[in-house]
Design an enzyme around this catalytic site. Structure first.
Site, mmCIF file in Angstrom:
data_model
loop_
_atom_site.group_PDB
_atom_site.id
_atom_site.type_symbol
_atom_site.label_atom_id
_atom_site.label_comp_id
_atom_site.label_asym_id
_atom_site.label_seq_id
_atom_site.Cartn_x
_atom_site.Cartn_y
_atom_site.Cartn_z
ATOM 1 N N LYS A 21 20.624 -72.987 -45.089
ATOM 2 C CA LYS A 21 21.374 -73.561 -46.215
ATOM 3 C C LYS A 21 20.633 -74.850 -46.654
ATOM 4 O O LYS A 21 20.952 -75.234 -47.711
ATOM 5 C CB LYS A 21 22.830 -73.992 -45.776
ATOM 6 C CG LYS A 21 23.012 -75.151 -44.685
ATOM 7 C CD LYS A 21 24.454 -75.406 -44.451
ATOM 8 C CE LYS A 21 24.598 -76.224 -43.184
ATOM 9 N NZ LYS A 21 25.907 -76.173 -42.922
ATOM 10 N N GLN B 196 36.290 -82.754 -41.121
ATOM 11 C CA GLN B 196 35.726 -81.773 -41.677
ATOM 12 C C GLN B 196 36.743 -80.855 -42.385
ATOM 13 O O GLN B 196 36.362 -80.259 -43.556
ATOM 14 C CB GLN B 196 34.468 -81.401 -41.387
ATOM 15 C CG GLN B 196 33.484 -80.696 -42.552
ATOM 16 C CD GLN B 196 31.924 -80.128 -42.249
ATOM 17 O OE1 GLN B 196 31.845 -80.082 -40.800
ATOM 18 N NE2 GLN B 196 31.358 -79.605 -42.969
ATOM 19 N N LEU C 109 22.654 -73.366 -33.840
ATOM 20 C CA LEU C 109 22.180 -73.297 -35.075
ATOM 21 C C LEU C 109 21.455 -74.687 -35.487
ATOM 22 O O LEU C 109 21.253 -75.016 -36.701
ATOM 23 C CB LEU C 109 22.951 -72.956 -36.132
ATOM 24 C CG LEU C 109 23.843 -71.616 -36.141
ATOM 25 C CD1 LEU C 109 24.933 -71.457 -37.281
ATOM 26 C CD2 LEU C 109 22.952 -70.622 -36.182
ATOM 27 N N TYR D 96 38.190 -85.850 -30.597
ATOM 28 C CA TYR D 96 38.817 -84.626 -31.280
ATOM 29 C C TYR D 96 40.029 -84.668 -31.495
ATOM 30 O O TYR D 96 40.577 -85.238 -30.582
ATOM 31 C CB TYR D 96 37.936 -83.451 -30.794
ATOM 32 C CG TYR D 96 36.394 -83.273 -30.714
ATOM 33 C CD1 TYR D 96 35.770 -84.290 -31.305
ATOM 34 C CD2 TYR D 96 35.932 -82.622 -30.051
ATOM 35 C CE1 TYR D 96 34.424 -83.965 -30.989
ATOM 36 C CE2 TYR D 96 34.681 -82.463 -29.636
ATOM 37 C CZ TYR D 96 33.824 -83.278 -30.272
ATOM 38 O OH TYR D 96 32.386 -82.994 -30.089
ATOM 39 N N GLU E 138 31.422 -64.441 -38.659
ATOM 40 C CA GLU E 138 30.271 -64.008 -38.955
ATOM 41 C C GLU E 138 29.525 -64.216 -37.337
ATOM 42 O O GLU E 138 28.695 -63.544 -36.847
ATOM 43 C CB GLU E 138 29.573 -64.435 -39.984
ATOM 44 C CG GLU E 138 27.926 -64.306 -40.097
ATOM 45 C CD GLU E 138 27.309 -65.037 -41.042
ATOM 46 O OE1 GLU E 138 25.892 -65.340 -41.255
ATOM 47 O OE2 GLU E 138 27.782 -65.742 -41.710
ATOM 48 N N ASN E 139 29.743 -65.601 -37.118
ATOM 49 C CA ASN E 139 28.951 -66.094 -36.054
ATOM 50 C C ASN E 139 29.263 -65.299 -34.700
ATOM 51 O O ASN E 139 28.560 -65.229 -33.655
ATOM 52 C CB ASN E 139 29.266 -67.466 -35.666
ATOM 53 C CG ASN E 139 28.783 -68.371 -36.723
ATOM 54 O OD1 ASN E 139 27.794 -68.040 -37.504
ATOM 55 N ND2 ASN E 139 29.036 -69.588 -36.694
#
Length: 425
Positions: free
Chosen positions: A308, A146, A300, A173, A386-387
């Site tokens: 979102k 991504q 989340l 990964y 932010e997280n």
């Protein structure tokens, strides 16, 4: 020296207090404190004084060099300490300069650097001695797919600079600090897969290797023996499980104890406001019984709790990616609509606490003291910042606040009586 101390002529006042004549003692030795003007015996007096002076100087020469040596050694030690202090200051200044250069290149202010503001918390992983940051960086979906390599490197550096010491990755990964087995749990796949991961990571070992999903085609004893082998060979330090149920974890532990092998230390489990049963009921019981810790992921709910999706599915969201249609189906389901209604209430609640909804959700996970670390996912550096700052929201999640959140969620699990893993009172 004793000869100097015992000589009665040393330290005496000059001739005014002593007779100028030479006194003979019964021992026949001459003792004088002055030089007589009498010509008779004057040579003897001079020789006696010269002899005494030589003796005094000889003894003084043997005393004062030792004091001088001690002073010199003290001076050298002081000089060495000052030099070490100076070198440390130079090294610290060089490190600060490197940090400032890095932050400048990456457009991060040193004053706002997360290393000074996150207040990172470290917890033991299970009952092992391994200390991990309370939040880790997960690389599922985002890394190698991504986001670009440059963004991945920036976020990894940002996480490390913020105090994160836990990086989760897998054979599918591209980079990270921890490795998981994705191609089955046979001895062959575990050993070959870990060796290949270490080559890609350019590491000699990983801290924890995870057995991801139980393998129905491989006996648990073989998996346990293979994990013990890679640990004994120095390829990993610990091993854990991922997406195993309580019975499977307990079997692995029992097999390890029976055959003198190494048991797992933690379980990776999904945990968020809409998925609570395993982490809040089953794993705490395993922790008390066999010391299994909890490393949780998806706080989340794959982005659902971020808010979102309240107005649909954005084109750049994970739910719109190929292979993740199941997230879209979950959002569009009847249960998904009910969850969105709860999220609206939680968003208002987050505003009361002066934080964002994602920060509230992550802090809610961290308030569970049986959760050793929460793996965070992010596709942008700002999102990661932010997280991570959810750590600062954690003190605000008091018992009364947690109770209010439970009233909104209405899904708090309860331990079933009679269960093999029910908590004994």
């Amino acid at each position: 020296m004793s000869s100097i101390v015992q000589n009665p002529c040393v330290g005496r006042a000059p001739a005014a207090r002593m007779p100028k004549s030479v006194t003979r003692e019964s021992s026949g030795t001459s003792r004088s404190s002055s030089i007589s003007s009498d010509s008779s015996g004057s040579g003897g007096n001079i020789r006696s004084l010269l002899s005494m002076s030589e003796s005094v100087h000889a003894n003084l020469s043997s005393f004062f060099p030792e004091q001088a040596l001690e002073k010199e050694e003290t001076r050298q030690r002081s000089h060495q300490l000052e030099e070490i202090k100076r070198l440390k200051e130079v090294h610290a200044a060089a490190q600060l300069k490197n940090l400032e250069d890095f932050l400048k290149i990456n457009r991060i202010s040193l004053r706002d650097s997360l290393a000074h503001t996150t207040g990172m918390i470290y917890r033991n992983l299970g009952k092992s001695g391994l200390r991990v940051s309370c939040v880790g960086l997960g690389t599922w979906v985002t890394f190698g797919g991504q986001i670009t390599d440059d963004v991945a490197e920036e976020m990894t550096t940002l996480a490390y600079e913020s105090g994160i010491n836990l990086f989760d990755t897998s054979e599918v990964y591209n980079c990270g600090r921890y490795a998981e087995m994705e191609r089955g749990l046979s001895r062959k796949h575990i050993i070959e897969g870990l060796r290949a991961s270490l080559d890609r990571l350019q590491l000699e070992y990983v801290d924890v290797v995870f057995a991801n999903r139980p393998d129905p085609y491989t006996p648990i004893e073989e998996t346990v023996r293979a994990m013990t082998y890679v640990i004994n060979r120095g390829m990993a330090l610990y091993w854990g499980t991922s997406r195993w149920n309580s019975m499977e974890i307990m079997e692995a532990y029992s097999v390890a104890r029976q055959f003198n092998q190494i048991p797992p230390i933690c379980e990776q489990a999904e945990y968020h406001m809409f998925q609570r049963e395993k982490v809040e009921v089953q794993l705490p019981q395993l922790y008390h019984k066999i010391g299994i810790g909890a490393m949780t992921w998806s706080p989340l709910a794959c982005g659902i709790i971020s808010g979102k999706y309240r107005s649909g599915i954005p084109p750049s969201a994970r739910a719109s990616l190929k292979g993740y249609e199941w997230i879209k189906d979950k959002i569009m389901s009847e249960e998904g609509h009910r969850e969105q209604l709860k999220l609206r209430e939680l968003e208002t609640f987050a505003q009361r606490l002066q934080c964002t909804l994602p920060q509230l959700a992550i802090a809610w996970c961290l308030r569970n003291d049986k959760v050793n670390s929460v793996l965070l996912g992010a596709s942008r550096p700002a999102q990661l910042v932010e997280n991570i700052r959810a750590i600062q929201v954690l003190p605000k999640i008091t018992m009364s606040i947690a109770a209010e959140i439970d009233c909104i969620l209405k899904n708090k699990p309860h331990c079933k009586k009679g269960s093999r893993f029910s908590k004994e009172h």
